[in-house]
Design an enzyme around this catalytic site. Sequence first.
Site, short mmCIF file in Angstrom:
data_model
loop_
_atom_site.label_atom_id
_atom_site.label_comp_id
_atom_site.label_asym_id
_atom_site.label_seq_id
_atom_site.Cartn_x
_atom_site.Cartn_y
_atom_site.Cartn_z
N TYR A 1 0.63 -1.29 0.33
CA TYR A 1 0.11 0.18 0.14
C TYR A 1 0.82 1.32 0.11
CZ TYR A 1 -2.57 3.80 2.02
OH TYR A 1 -3.88 5.08 2.64
N LYS B 1 1.02 4.63 -2.69
CA LYS B 1 0.72 6.30 -2.12
C LYS B 1 2.14 7.38 -2.32
CE LYS B 1 -3.30 5.62 -0.39
NZ LYS B 1 -4.35 6.57 -1.63
N THR C 1 -3.77 8.68 9.84
CA THR C 1 -5.11 7.70 10.62
C THR C 1 -6.09 8.73 10.86
OG1 THR C 1 -2.97 6.81 11.84
CG2 THR C 1 -5.47 5.97 12.11
C1 RM4 Z 1 -2.89 5.38 6.35
C2 RM4 Z 1 -2.39 5.35 7.13
C3 RM4 Z 1 -3.43 5.02 8.52
C4 RM4 Z 1 -4.12 3.74 7.50
C5 RM4 Z 1 -4.98 3.86 6.95
C6 RM4 Z 1 -5.31 2.72 6.22
O1 RM4 Z 1 -2.30 5.76 5.04
O2 RM4 Z 1 -1.65 4.24 7.14
O3 RM4 Z 1 -2.73 4.31 9.38
O4 RM4 Z 1 -5.33 3.76 8.93
O5 RM4 Z 1 -3.54 4.69 5.35
#
Ligand code: RM4
Length: 260
Positions: free
Chosen positions: A163, A167, A195
């Site tokens: 992931y 990003k 978050t």
């Molecule tokens: C964000 C970050 C957060 C997570 C979300 C899904 O980039 O990592 O902590 O909860 O993603």
Amino acid sequence: MLLENKVVIVTGGSRGIGRAIALASAREGAHVAINYWRDNDQSYGKASAVESIVGEIESLGRRAIAVEGNVAERETGFELVRRTVEAFGRVDVLSSNAGICPFHAFLDMPPSVYETTVAVNLNGAFYVTQAAANQMKAQGTGGAIVATSSISALVGGGMQTHYTPTKAGVHSLMQSCAIALGAYGIRCNSVMPGTIATDLNAEDLSDADKRAYMEKRIPLGRLGAPDDVAQCVVFLASDRARYVTGASLLVDGGLFVNLQ
Ligand code: RM4
């Protein structure tokens, strides 16, 4: 009204941050085209989620359409733009927001988890940005593209090896698109949520210790809410950010800078 009579496309607009972006845009006067994609999360009951967001926008006196499509497929972006122009005559703003984060360990991650995450988060952002930018160029009056990147573009996650690179890629995509599209008056920026409490991480944050750990690390002392991000997207989409392109805006309550 920061987006009076603007036409805003929001991908992943029926839930979470995208839903908040769609509502915030409508509250600022925009008409909204909402992209959504069925998934196995029935907690929202996709039809109810989509119908409710369209209804909320219409109750604000603004117009809204909902267009189903998986942004990972290149044609989705072009169909989404076509349907938006068909309904509203133009595209002024793209919120490239759709994304997934199926938390998974690295060493035994199946190719399908990695490839689907890249396809939705990075390929999807590329294709929908390309489609919207071509429409904006043809219109000849500029536009604004705001991608939902993440704090995870800047830092890692042990369960997010698939992931975080996507990003980082979305952040870089906006930087390069800012250069490629500046001549057409199209601004490209990204927001970097920290978050934020949404269904994307509901399972992860259902662990009380994890949630307490994250909240303790955030100087403002709370997890973010979707509208905390949406307000920043509206700013970057609006004329108040007329000289801002290629930039990124952390929306994380201070999480990123908090080493000790
Ligand atoms: C964000 C970050 C957060 C997570 C979300 C899904 O980039 O990592 O902590 O909860 O993603």
